[in-house]
Design a protein around this motif. Structure first.
Motif, PDB file in Angstrom:
ATOM      1  N   LEU A   1       0.824  -1.209   0.000  1.00 22.85           N
ATOM      2  CA  LEU A   1       0.000   0.000   0.000  1.00 22.85           C
ATOM      3  C   LEU A   1       0.855   1.255   0.000  1.00 22.85           C
ATOM      4  O   LEU A   1       0.533   2.234  -0.671  1.00 22.85           O
ATOM      5  CB  LEU A   1      -0.929   0.008   1.220  1.00 22.85           C
ATOM      6  CG  LEU A   1      -2.152  -0.893   1.133  1.00 22.85           C
ATOM      7  CD1 LEU A   1      -2.919  -0.864   2.439  1.00 22.85           C
ATOM      8  CD2 LEU A   1      -3.060  -0.463  -0.016  1.00 22.85           C
ATOM      9  N   GLN A   2       1.939   1.212   0.731  1.00 23.79           N
ATOM     10  CA  GLN A   2       2.801   2.390   0.796  1.00 23.79           C
ATOM     11  C   GLN A   2       3.463   2.669  -0.549  1.00 23.79           C
ATOM     12  O   GLN A   2       3.641   3.824  -0.937  1.00 23.79           O
ATOM     13  CB  GLN A   2       3.846   2.221   1.898  1.00 23.79           C
ATOM     14  CG  GLN A   2       3.228   2.310   3.293  1.00 23.79           C
ATOM     15  CD  GLN A   2       4.222   2.032   4.406  1.00 23.79           C
ATOM     16  OE1 GLN A   2       5.365   2.472   4.364  1.00 23.79           O
ATOM     17  NE2 GLN A   2       3.793   1.295   5.413  1.00 23.79           N
ATOM     18  N   ILE A   3       3.798   1.614  -1.249  1.00 19.51           N
ATOM     19  CA  ILE A   3       4.389   1.802  -2.577  1.00 19.51           C
ATOM     20  C   ILE A   3       3.349   2.405  -3.523  1.00 19.51           C
ATOM     21  O   ILE A   3       3.646   3.312  -4.299  1.00 19.51           O
ATOM     22  CB  ILE A   3       4.927   0.462  -3.129  1.00 19.51           C
ATOM     23  CG1 ILE A   3       6.076  -0.041  -2.260  1.00 19.51           C
ATOM     24  CG2 ILE A   3       5.384   0.627  -4.576  1.00 19.51           C
ATOM     25  CD1 ILE A   3       6.570  -1.437  -2.610  1.00 19.51           C
ATOM     26  N   LEU A   4       2.133   1.900  -3.417  1.00 21.64           N
ATOM     27  CA  LEU A   4       1.066   2.462  -4.241  1.00 21.64           C
ATOM     28  C   LEU A   4       0.844   3.941  -3.897  1.00 21.64           C
ATOM     29  O   LEU A   4       0.672   4.770  -4.792  1.00 21.64           O
ATOM     30  CB  LEU A   4      -0.243   1.688  -4.039  1.00 21.64           C
ATOM     31  CG  LEU A   4      -0.330   0.321  -4.702  1.00 21.64           C
ATOM     32  CD1 LEU A   4      -1.641  -0.363  -4.365  1.00 21.64           C
ATOM     33  CD2 LEU A   4      -0.176   0.441  -6.216  1.00 21.64           C
ATOM     34  N   ALA A   5       0.874   4.236  -2.598  1.00 17.54           N
ATOM     35  CA  ALA A   5       0.668   5.618  -2.172  1.00 17.54           C
ATOM     36  C   ALA A   5       1.740   6.531  -2.750  1.00 17.54           C
ATOM     37  O   ALA A   5       1.459   7.656  -3.179  1.00 17.54           O
ATOM     38  CB  ALA A   5       0.663   5.711  -0.647  1.00 17.54           C
TER      39      ALA A   5
ATOM     40  N   GLY B   1      -7.723   0.967  -4.649  1.00 16.00           N
ATOM     41  CA  GLY B   1      -8.687  -0.112  -4.474  1.00 16.00           C
ATOM     42  C   GLY B   1      -8.008  -1.446  -4.216  1.00 16.00           C
ATOM     43  O   GLY B   1      -6.946  -1.721  -4.768  1.00 16.00           O
ATOM     44  N   VAL B   2      -8.615  -2.251  -3.368  1.00 16.02           N
ATOM     45  CA  VAL B   2      -8.097  -3.585  -3.083  1.00 16.02           C
ATOM     46  C   VAL B   2      -9.092  -4.611  -3.614  1.00 16.02           C
ATOM     47  O   VAL B   2     -10.281  -4.533  -3.303  1.00 16.02           O
ATOM     48  CB  VAL B   2      -7.914  -3.789  -1.563  1.00 16.02           C
ATOM     49  CG1 VAL B   2      -7.460  -5.207  -1.263  1.00 16.02           C
ATOM     50  CG2 VAL B   2      -6.925  -2.777  -1.009  1.00 16.02           C
ATOM     51  N   ILE B   3      -8.614  -5.520  -4.427  1.00 10.96           N
ATOM     52  CA  ILE B   3      -9.490  -6.541  -5.006  1.00 10.96           C
ATOM     53  C   ILE B   3      -9.264  -7.879  -4.309  1.00 10.96           C
ATOM     54  O   ILE B   3      -8.158  -8.420  -4.339  1.00 10.96           O
ATOM     55  CB  ILE B   3      -9.242  -6.684  -6.524  1.00 10.96           C
ATOM     56  CG1 ILE B   3      -9.602  -5.367  -7.231  1.00 10.96           C
ATOM     57  CG2 ILE B   3     -10.064  -7.842  -7.101  1.00 10.96           C
ATOM     58  CD1 ILE B   3      -9.382  -5.390  -8.737  1.00 10.96           C
ATOM     59  N   ALA B   4     -10.322  -8.395  -3.689  1.00  8.12           N
ATOM     60  CA  ALA B   4     -10.241  -9.691  -3.003  1.00  8.12           C
ATOM     61  C   ALA B   4     -11.416 -10.569  -3.418  1.00  8.12           C
ATOM     62  O   ALA B   4     -11.957 -11.327  -2.625  1.00  8.12           O
ATOM     63  CB  ALA B   4     -10.220  -9.485  -1.495  1.00  8.12           C
ATOM     64  N   THR B   5     -11.794 -10.444  -4.666  1.00  4.75           N
ATOM     65  CA  THR B   5     -12.882 -11.264  -5.211  1.00  4.75           C
ATOM     66  C   THR B   5     -12.279 -12.540  -5.804  1.00  4.75           C
ATOM     67  O   THR B   5     -11.061 -12.638  -5.949  1.00  4.75           O
ATOM     68  CB  THR B   5     -13.604 -10.519  -6.340  1.00  4.75           C
ATOM     69  OG1 THR B   5     -12.689 -10.349  -7.433  1.00  4.75           O
ATOM     70  CG2 THR B   5     -14.081  -9.154  -5.884  1.00  4.75           C
TER      71      THR B   5
ATOM     72  N   LEU C   1      -4.471  -2.904  -5.588  1.00  6.67           N
ATOM     73  CA  LEU C   1      -3.762  -4.009  -4.963  1.00  6.67           C
ATOM     74  C   LEU C   1      -4.602  -5.262  -5.188  1.00  6.67           C
ATOM     75  O   LEU C   1      -5.721  -5.360  -4.698  1.00  6.67           O
ATOM     76  CB  LEU C   1      -3.582  -3.738  -3.462  1.00  6.67           C
ATOM     77  CG  LEU C   1      -2.792  -4.786  -2.673  1.00  6.67           C
ATOM     78  CD1 LEU C   1      -1.460  -5.089  -3.322  1.00  6.67           C
ATOM     79  CD2 LEU C   1      -2.586  -4.311  -1.239  1.00  6.67           C
ATOM     80  N   ASN C   2      -4.076  -6.195  -5.934  1.00 11.62           N
ATOM     81  CA  ASN C   2      -4.844  -7.352  -6.366  1.00 11.62           C
ATOM     82  C   ASN C   2      -4.450  -8.644  -5.659  1.00 11.62           C
ATOM     83  O   ASN C   2      -3.305  -9.073  -5.754  1.00 11.62           O
ATOM     84  CB  ASN C   2      -4.680  -7.522  -7.887  1.00 11.62           C
ATOM     85  CG  ASN C   2      -5.451  -8.695  -8.421  1.00 11.62           C
ATOM     86  OD1 ASN C   2      -6.517  -9.022  -7.923  1.00 11.62           O
ATOM     87  ND2 ASN C   2      -4.909  -9.320  -9.456  1.00 11.62           N
TER      88      ASN C   2
ATOM     89  N   ASP D   1      -2.711   2.762 -19.210  1.00 14.27           N
ATOM     90  CA  ASP D   1      -1.537   3.464 -18.698  1.00 14.27           C
ATOM     91  C   ASP D   1      -1.963   4.434 -17.606  1.00 14.27           C
ATOM     92  O   ASP D   1      -3.051   4.996 -17.648  1.00 14.27           O
ATOM     93  CB  ASP D   1      -0.874   4.265 -19.838  1.00 14.27           C
ATOM     94  CG  ASP D   1       0.013   3.366 -20.675  1.00 14.27           C
ATOM     95  OD1 ASP D   1       0.065   2.152 -20.382  1.00 14.27           O
ATOM     96  OD2 ASP D   1       0.636   3.882 -21.606  1.00 14.27           O
ATOM     97  N   GLY D   2      -1.065   4.624 -16.663  1.00 15.25           N
ATOM     98  CA  GLY D   2      -1.370   5.564 -15.605  1.00 15.25           C
ATOM     99  C   GLY D   2      -1.983   4.897 -14.388  1.00 15.25           C
ATOM    100  O   GLY D   2      -2.098   5.508 -13.337  1.00 15.25           O
ATOM    101  N   VAL D   3      -2.366   3.639 -14.545  1.00 21.47           N
ATOM    102  CA  VAL D   3      -2.901   2.900 -13.395  1.00 21.47           C
ATOM    103  C   VAL D   3      -1.850   1.908 -12.923  1.00 21.47           C
ATOM    104  O   VAL D   3      -1.292   1.164 -13.721  1.00 21.47           O
ATOM    105  CB  VAL D   3      -4.199   2.148 -13.774  1.00 21.47           C
ATOM    106  CG1 VAL D   3      -4.690   1.305 -12.599  1.00 21.47           C
ATOM    107  CG2 VAL D   3      -5.275   3.131 -14.211  1.00 21.47           C
ATOM    108  N   ASP D   4      -1.586   1.940 -11.640  1.00 25.73           N
ATOM    109  CA  ASP D   4      -0.607   1.007 -11.058  1.00 25.73           C
ATOM    110  C   ASP D   4      -1.313  -0.206 -10.479  1.00 25.73           C
ATOM    111  O   ASP D   4      -2.327  -0.069  -9.806  1.00 25.73           O
ATOM    112  CB  ASP D   4       0.184   1.687  -9.935  1.00 25.73           C
ATOM    113  CG  ASP D   4       1.273   2.579 -10.483  1.00 25.73           C
ATOM    114  OD1 ASP D   4       2.048   2.083 -11.319  1.00 25.73           O
ATOM    115  OD2 ASP D   4       1.339   3.751 -10.099  1.00 25.73           O
ATOM    116  N   VAL D   5      -0.753  -1.364 -10.761  1.00 24.73           N
ATOM    117  CA  VAL D   5      -1.288  -2.591 -10.167  1.00 24.73           C
ATOM    118  C   VAL D   5      -0.162  -3.291  -9.430  1.00 24.73           C
ATOM    119  O   VAL D   5       0.926  -3.458  -9.973  1.00 24.73           O
ATOM    120  CB  VAL D   5      -1.848  -3.547 -11.237  1.00 24.73           C
ATOM    121  CG1 VAL D   5      -2.293  -4.857 -10.589  1.00 24.73           C
ATOM    122  CG2 VAL D   5      -3.001  -2.914 -11.974  1.00 24.73           C
ATOM    123  N   ARG D   6      -0.417  -3.673  -8.221  1.00 28.77           N
ATOM    124  CA  ARG D   6       0.513  -4.537  -7.504  1.00 28.77           C
ATOM    125  C   ARG D   6      -0.268  -5.764  -7.100  1.00 28.77           C
ATOM    126  O   ARG D   6      -1.457  -5.684  -6.831  1.00 28.77           O
ATOM    127  CB  ARG D   6       1.111  -3.840  -6.286  1.00 28.77           C
ATOM    128  CG  ARG D   6       1.969  -2.642  -6.673  1.00 28.77           C
ATOM    129  CD  ARG D   6       2.740  -2.102  -5.494  1.00 28.77           C
ATOM    130  NE  ARG D   6       3.738  -3.050  -5.041  1.00 28.77           N
ATOM    131  CZ  ARG D   6       4.974  -3.134  -5.547  1.00 28.77           C
ATOM    132  NH1 ARG D   6       5.353  -2.323  -6.508  1.00 28.77           N
ATOM    133  NH2 ARG D   6       5.811  -4.011  -5.088  1.00 28.77           N
TER     134      ARG D   6
END
Ligand SMILES: NC(=O)c1ccc[n+]([C@@H]2O[C@H](COP(=O)([O-])OP(=O)(O)OC[C@H]3O[C@@H](n4cnc5c(N)ncnc54)[C@H](O)[C@@H]3O)[C@@H](O)[C@H]2O)c1
Ligand SMILES: NC(=O)c1ccc[n+]([C@@H]2O[C@H](COP(=O)([O-])OP(=O)(O)OC[C@H]3O[C@@H](n4cnc5c(N)ncnc54)[C@H](O)[C@@H]3O)[C@@H](O)[C@H]2O)c1
Lengths: 252, 252
Positions: free
Chosen positions: A208-212, B159-163, B184-185, B195-200
DNA sequence: CCATCTTTGTGCACGCGTTCACAAAGACAT
DNA sequence: ATGTCTTTGTGAACGCGTGCACAAAGATGG
């Protein structure tokens, strides 16, 4: 990377680069999906797209395994599934113990994707005496006192730590002493382990911190700074280009 | 590494290397612990040991921030905590939504370490109508229909995805369309984002498979191979040194 | 004010990982 | 058989990350 190996500085076991090893599960997942759709072969381009990587990288990765593509055609899906599974050690069964059956530990125990591929929850362990015997996900929780016995009786070599941070190192030490040589750590602590033991960590907070950080970059850049300056920073980041100047003064 | 950024190929925002950004939370954690013990200053050597990294690496990392050490003394703990917090964007509040309140989502909602440092659970969202209104960790679950409204009303950008995996891409698309730019997935899928959206991603299964790989290396090397050969591999890995030969034959 | 001692900040070299780009391999059609 | 077309496997270049090693900075003591 919610990941990060500790110790064993990139030993490149038997010639397969660490970065490649980390991607094999990704390929395997994509290939398994193709296999379920009875797709016989796949090109590096297609598979790379499915796995979200560069196709040249994928081909190079496979070349480390000995690579079994057919030029002009692609890769045999079933065969690759087998080869990667074997390489990752998924053709055998890995008994795993989960230590710390709280919110997270219980969720992990209930997680189906565990058993699906070579991993089997051999035992759930918690220090709370009140939990002992209580079944979670159909498996009775055992007390920490039994830890060493459980590890040895089941030949467990992989342990998952989901205890509070304060207990993690202690639990880790016991696991290692009992014979565990691979640990997946969910507690927000740096674990110290002897050589020969692999530790991987999953750290929600760090992610989360990296995303922030990136989020702030995206948002700011112009209306940055001037948030809440706790009397410490003087003229904090006016953001004037790279290597922007920083207050050369230190607070008490 | 349970982590791994997707897209945005290492853009090195404002000169801070991605690898450094990933370590800042680690330093921050160690520094916070020192701060609570009222330790005024710390040397790079000490702090590096606490964070489990090389001291030269740590010093170089700090040098990207502008570096505020004092030669012969070390770093001022409080000041560094502030500087790193600011750099990571932790001086502001980040509203976060969690989508998919099942085993994992509920555990995340209950997780205390969330709120501790700049992150606030703004809403819990699930597709199950039976869950709507039911409180989890003191927060009532809202239905997916409200997703867009929730994002916009709360100015949520993370946003956090936990589906389940099958729903992840769809949820992701809706989040992004509604304005979320960091995800955060936890679902085991590759997410496609503009582009411009970060996913971890945090992927338990991948972590375990990586551990299994190394575990197999440690165990085998001599009594390897000859496990369960599914009629596919011929003379699988006799392990004769690097680049060991592999069957040049493909199954049906 | 000077000497000594500690610790930072960084120049430099090295190795890993990524990507491009292309020759060669092989499938397939004629 | 021969040619064409697709796709692999990899050589080579490049960039990032890491860690050594050291000069310079500054604290501290006399
Ligand atoms: N819940 C989450 O979503 C989440 C997310 C990220 C990280 N974490 C981390 O995971 C860990 C567990 O989180 P949680 O929410 O499940 O906490 P929790 O308090 O719900 O559960 C912790 C469990 O560990 C047990 N325990 C304590 N000491 C122990 C010991 N020495 N040996 C064995 N068991 C012991 C406790 O009895 C309890 O059941 C924490 O370190 C937390 O920071 C949790
Ligand atoms: N439980 C774990 O420890 C664990 C570990 C690793 C990964 N995961 C992954 O995390 C995800 C969740 O795991 P879980 O065990 O909590 O599963 P779960 O089935 O318990 O929960 C999934 C929840 O998502 C909700 N949902 C389904 N479709 C939705 C949609 N379109 N929009 C919003 N909500 C929706 C469901 O109603 C349910 O409440 C899965 O992808 C799983 O593979 C879980």
């Amino acid at each position: 990377m919610a990941t990060g190996r500790t110790h064993r500085p990139a030993t490149r076991s038997r010639g397969i680069p660490e970065a490649t090893v980390a991607r094999l599960p990704l390929y395997l997942r994509a290939l398994t999906a193709l296999s379920e759709r009875s797709v016989p072969t796949v090109s590096s381009e297609e598979l790379a797209a499915a796995a979200g990587v560069n196709s040249a990288k994928l081909r190079k990765d496979f070349s480390y395994l000995g690579s079994y593509g057919t030029r002009g055609v692609g890769y045999d899906v079933e065969y690759l599934v087998y080869q990667i599974s074997r390489e990752l050690g998924l053709t055998q069964d890995w008994p795993v113990v989960i230590v710390g059956i709280g919110n997270l530990g219980a969720a992990l125990a209930n997680y189906g994707g565990f058993a699906s591929r070579g991993f089997r929850v051999a035992a759930l362990i918690d220090a709370d005496p009140g939990m002992a015997g209580k079944p979670v996900a159909g498996i009775p929780v055992q007390h920490t006192d039994e830890l060493e016995k459980i590890i040895q009786d089941n030949g467990v070599s992989i342990g998952v730590i989901a205890t509070p941070a304060g207990a993690a190192q202690q639990v880790c030490d016991r696991l290692v002493a009992a014979g565990v040589t691979s640990i997946l750590n969910f507690a927000p602590t740096v674990l110290n382990v002897p050589d020969g033991v692999d530790v991987r960590k999953v750290d929600l907070s760090i992610e989360l911190q990296i995303l922030a950080f990136h989020e702030q970059r995206k948002a700011g850049e112009e209306a940055a700074a001037e948030a809440a300056v706790p009397a410490a920073a003087r003229k904090a980041s006016t953001d004037q280009g790279p290597d922007g100047d920083v207050p050369a003064v230190m607070p008490a």
